[in-house]
Design a protein around this motif. Structure first.
Motif, PDB file in Angstrom:
ATOM      1  N   CYS B  24      47.591  21.419  64.251  1.00 46.47           N
ATOM      2  CA  CYS B  24      48.593  20.471  63.751  1.00 46.47           C
ATOM      3  C   CYS B  24      49.172  20.928  62.422  1.00 46.47           C
ATOM      4  CB  CYS B  24      47.983  19.088  63.572  1.00 46.47           C
ATOM      5  SG  CYS B  24      47.725  18.264  65.135  1.00 46.47           S
ATOM      6  N   GLY B  25      48.315  21.473  61.561  1.00 49.70           N
ATOM      7  CA  GLY B  25      48.794  21.894  60.245  1.00 49.70           C
ATOM      8  C   GLY B  25      49.818  22.997  60.359  1.00 49.70           C
ATOM      9  N   ILE B  26      49.518  24.013  61.162  1.00 54.59           N
ATOM     10  CA  ILE B  26      50.397  25.174  61.264  1.00 54.59           C
ATOM     11  C   ILE B  26      51.630  24.861  62.112  1.00 54.59           C
ATOM     12  CG2 ILE B  26      50.572  27.553  62.079  1.00 54.59           C
ATOM     13  CD1 ILE B  26      47.533  27.778  61.536  1.00 54.59           C
ATOM     14  N   LEU B  27      51.391  24.389  63.342  1.00 57.77           N
ATOM     15  CA  LEU B  27      52.528  24.175  64.254  1.00 57.77           C
ATOM     16  C   LEU B  27      53.297  22.907  63.900  1.00 57.77           C
ATOM     17  CD1 LEU B  27      50.761  25.412  67.476  1.00 57.77           C
ATOM     18  CD2 LEU B  27      52.630  26.540  66.245  1.00 57.77           C
ATOM     19  N   VAL B  43      57.725  17.257  75.268  1.00 55.87           N
ATOM     20  CA  VAL B  43      56.614  17.994  75.878  1.00 55.87           C
ATOM     21  C   VAL B  43      55.433  17.061  76.144  1.00 55.87           C
ATOM     22  CG1 VAL B  43      54.860  19.758  75.455  1.00 55.87           C
ATOM     23  CG2 VAL B  43      57.245  20.217  74.894  1.00 55.87           C
ATOM     24  N   ALA B  44      55.127  16.217  75.167  1.00 57.91           N
ATOM     25  CA  ALA B  44      53.979  15.312  75.304  1.00 57.91           C
ATOM     26  C   ALA B  44      54.153  14.407  76.518  1.00 57.91           C
ATOM     27  CB  ALA B  44      53.811  14.485  74.030  1.00 57.91           C
ATOM     28  N   VAL B 185      50.516  20.842  71.922  1.00 57.94           N
ATOM     29  CA  VAL B 185      50.713  19.413  72.205  1.00 57.94           C
ATOM     30  C   VAL B 185      49.828  18.990  73.375  1.00 57.94           C
ATOM     31  CG1 VAL B 185      52.360  17.767  73.198  1.00 57.94           C
ATOM     32  CG2 VAL B 185      53.026  19.148  71.230  1.00 57.94           C
ATOM     33  N   VAL B 186      49.836  19.790  74.450  1.00 60.96           N
ATOM     34  CA  VAL B 186      49.055  19.427  75.635  1.00 60.96           C
ATOM     35  C   VAL B 186      47.560  19.370  75.294  1.00 60.96           C
ATOM     36  CG1 VAL B 186      48.414  20.140  77.957  1.00 60.96           C
ATOM     37  CG2 VAL B 186      50.781  20.351  77.213  1.00 60.96           C
ATOM     38  N   LEU B 187      47.088  20.336  74.489  1.00 60.99           N
ATOM     39  CA  LEU B 187      45.663  20.354  74.141  1.00 60.99           C
ATOM     40  C   LEU B 187      45.304  19.202  73.199  1.00 60.99           C
ATOM     41  CD1 LEU B 187      45.041  24.188  73.685  1.00 60.99           C
ATOM     42  CD2 LEU B 187      44.576  22.771  75.682  1.00 60.99           C
ATOM     43  N   ALA B 199      52.579  11.832  65.857  1.00 59.56           N
ATOM     44  CA  ALA B 199      52.211  11.425  64.510  1.00 59.56           C
ATOM     45  C   ALA B 199      51.325  12.479  63.850  1.00 59.56           C
ATOM     46  CB  ALA B 199      51.489  10.085  64.554  1.00 59.56           C
ATOM     47  N   LEU B 200      50.372  13.007  64.625  1.00 57.80           N
ATOM     48  CA  LEU B 200      49.453  13.987  64.045  1.00 57.80           C
ATOM     49  C   LEU B 200      50.166  15.317  63.749  1.00 57.80           C
ATOM     50  CD1 LEU B 200      46.605  13.728  63.195  1.00 57.80           C
ATOM     51  CD2 LEU B 200      45.839  14.693  65.356  1.00 57.80           C
ATOM     52  N   LEU B 201      51.225  15.616  64.495  1.00 58.49           N
ATOM     53  CA  LEU B 201      51.992  16.837  64.228  1.00 58.49           C
ATOM     54  C   LEU B 201      52.912  16.670  63.023  1.00 58.49           C
ATOM     55  CD1 LEU B 201      53.126  18.102  67.752  1.00 58.49           C
ATOM     56  CD2 LEU B 201      51.772  19.391  66.106  1.00 58.49           C
ATOM     57  N   THR B 202      53.452  15.464  62.826  1.00 62.68           N
ATOM     58  CA  THR B 202      54.491  15.310  61.806  1.00 62.68           C
ATOM     59  C   THR B 202      54.005  14.730  60.485  1.00 62.68           C
ATOM     60  OG1 THR B 202      55.070  13.195  62.810  1.00 62.68           O
ATOM     61  CG2 THR B 202      56.398  15.093  63.436  1.00 62.68           C
ATOM     62  N   ILE B 203      52.975  13.865  60.511  1.00 61.08           N
ATOM     63  CA  ILE B 203      52.590  13.196  59.264  1.00 61.08           C
ATOM     64  C   ILE B 203      52.002  14.169  58.231  1.00 61.08           C
ATOM     65  CG2 ILE B 203      51.105  11.442  58.204  1.00 61.08           C
ATOM     66  CD1 ILE B 203      51.544   9.726  60.690  1.00 61.08           C
TER      67      ILE B 203
END
Lengths: 265, 268
Positions: B24-27, B43-44, B185-187, B199-203
């Motif tokens: 999440c941090g990197i991507l 994708v989600a 995202v899938v994982l 939320a976990l990808l963007t926050i």
């Protein structure tokens, strides 16, 4: 005529977006060392002309060449200063890192920027009087300072020709004068091609003017002396102003800094 | 919580939280700076269609989700390049169609409703060893790509047109980054569910951006924040017997709100 003497040349170039014809039968050549200013109405094809010269767009027909080569073939020859749309204001990056991007694509590129790259980047920042702000993030800089960083990035590769897209739009008058003086000094050593709405810049600094509205009409240095700009307006067959107003009107805007001379209604 | 670590499921949950944080941090940083949020959302939700299809066909849901999402992700990546002005609307359609397909496949496959539910909300406490290995593998690939192309990725992220004039393979990088994000995202859906993955990808990157002077700092700070949110959320969830995914996101959202109220650090 030797191809090598021209920094930039267009021959019978046509370009369209889908069915929308943007540029038709464009032919002109820019000798080395000119300060060419490209003017014309919004949507007339000015930016498209730059992108064709940079190899970012490919013509439908005709040829574009930069120092006798296909655009993009020799990365070190052209520098690019795109229009600052402010889209990336919050991007976490320092001025120096932005300028270093101008050093990408050099032969023998390693995994990271070397000392030589940093030297060249600082040199370019110095030319723009920005060296003391090298470590600042772009978001902290004023619009004029950001524009100077983008120009430094374009110069960092020590190009033979520098393309600038509206570098004078919405910056303070002081920075504007400084940039014009700098570009005036640079031309001669390199060729400067600048898209601008700034008519006083044209009168004071251009050695050549290209009027662009679907077609391109190129006025070379023989045609425009320091005082002959008025005649250019009168002579140019390209319709520069929408709705059929002859572009003699443009001269009225000589002192309208950074104004928008081409959208009369 | 320490006593719980003797259980394998708890150790797996901790590893999942940490690996997710790295991804999440990197991507997530790439999602935020490249404005790929709608793509990640697409994708989600498309993944849901993949899970449904896999259950219907009787193949592994993980395989179905990855394959289906990846195919649609490549389609979305292509749309973003070719139809940039309408990409969000087209991606919105793919998003909804993928989700709807998942529900129809679930209707046609009796008895698997609960499995699909676990993809909606995630289940960090039932993460399998294979999931962890996949996440670790993806993290390794992501780090490798990032180090190999660090300068190109920075230039591509900052200004695509300029990067192209310097010979950066912008189109290739676009597809590579989209593929990495899609698999991630899938994982990550396994851990927090598809509703919360965005939320976990963007926050974490949105909080980190305010305090970062480079893409790499932003990624690093995002990883740390993400780990703090995940572990903190997990601890609270176990302590109060709540749904882990939802608690993780609430913790993250609270910190995000706080960061909006606080003056920004090094910048501006």
């Amino acid at each position: 005529m030797s191809e090598m003497k021209n920094a930039l040349s267009f021959r019978g170039v046509n370009f369209s977006f889908g069915t929308d014809s943007v540029l038709r039968d464009v032919t002109f050549s820019v000798p080395q060392g000119e300060f060419l200013i490209i003017i014309g109405p919004n949507g007339g094809g000015k930016t498209t002309l730059l992108k064709l010269a940079l190899g970012l767009l490919v013509p439908d027909s005709g040829t574009v060449s930069v120092f006798g080569k296909k655009p993009g073939e020799d990365r070190s020859v052209a520098g690019y200063v795109p229009q600052d749309t402010g889209r990336n204001r919050d991007f976490p990056i320092t001025a120096l890192e932005v300028v270093l991007q101008g050093r990408l694509g050099f032969p023998g590129a390693k995994l990271s920027y070397g000392g030589k790259d940093r030297e060249a980047a600082m040199e370019a920042l110095k030319a723009l009087k920005m060296e003391s702000l090298a470590g600042r993030s772009m978001g902290e800089l004023s619009q004029g300072q950001r524009q100077r960083v983008l120009i430094a990035r374009g110069l960092a590769s020590d190009p033979g020709i520098l393309f600038l897209d509206e570098p004078l739009a919405s910056i303070d008058p002081e920075t504007r004068d400084m940039l014009l003086t700098l570009l005036g000094e640079l031309c001669g050593r390199l060729t400067v091609v600048m898209v601008s709405h700034d008519m006083s810049a044209v009168s004071a600094h251009a050695t050549a003017v290209a009027c662009v509205n679907r077609k391109v009409f190129y006025h070379d240095s023989a045609e425009i002396g320091p005082d002959a700009m008025e005649q250019v307006w009168g002579r140019c067959p390209v319709e520069l102003v929408a709705h059929g107003i002859p572009h003699r009107v443009l001269a009225v805007h000589d002192h309208d800094h950074g104004g928008e001379p081409c959208s009369h209604d | 919580m320490t006593d719980l670590l003797q259980f394998e499921f708890m150790r797996n949950a901790l590893w999942a939280a940490l690996l997710c944080s790295g991804l999440c941090g990197i991507l997530g940083t790439m999602v935020v700076v490249k404005r790929y949020v709608i793509l990640a959302g697409g994708v989600a939700h498309a993944a849901y269609g993949g899970v449904g299809l896999a259950l219907f066909l009787g193949i592994s849901p993980r395989l179905g989700a990855v394959g289906f999402s990846l195919a649609l992700a490549l389609l979305m990546a292509w749309v973003m390049l070719k139809k940039a002005s309408r990409a969000d609307a087209i991606i919105g359609v793919i998003w909804a169609a993928g989700m709807a397909a998942g529900i129809i496949f679930a209707d046609l496959t009796p008895g698997y409703g609960s499995d699909l539910m676990s993809y909606l909300f995630g289940s960090i406490l039932t993460v399998a060893r294979e999931d962890l290995l996949l996440m670790a593998g993806l993290l390794a690939v992501t780090l490798f790509v990032g180090m190999l192309w660090s300068r190109e990725i920075a230039a591509f992220s900052y200004d695509e047109d300029f990067a192209r004039t310097r010979g950066v393979p912008v189109t290739l990088l676009h597809f590579v980054v989209v593929v990495l994000i899609s698999v991630a995202v899938v994982l990550i859906i396994r851990v927090v569910g598809l509703i919360l993955v965005i939320a976990l990808l963007t926050i974490p990157p949105s909080v980190a951006e305010k305090y970062s002077r480079s893409l790499w700092t932003m990624m690093g700070v995002s990883c740390l924040l993400s780990a703090a949110f995940s572990l903190g959320g997990l601890a609270l969830a176990v302590r109060f017997n709540l749904t882990a995914g939802a608690v993780i996101i609430l913790v993250a959202s609270a910190v995000y709100l706080a960061s909006l109220l606080l003056p920004s650090g090094g910048r501006r």
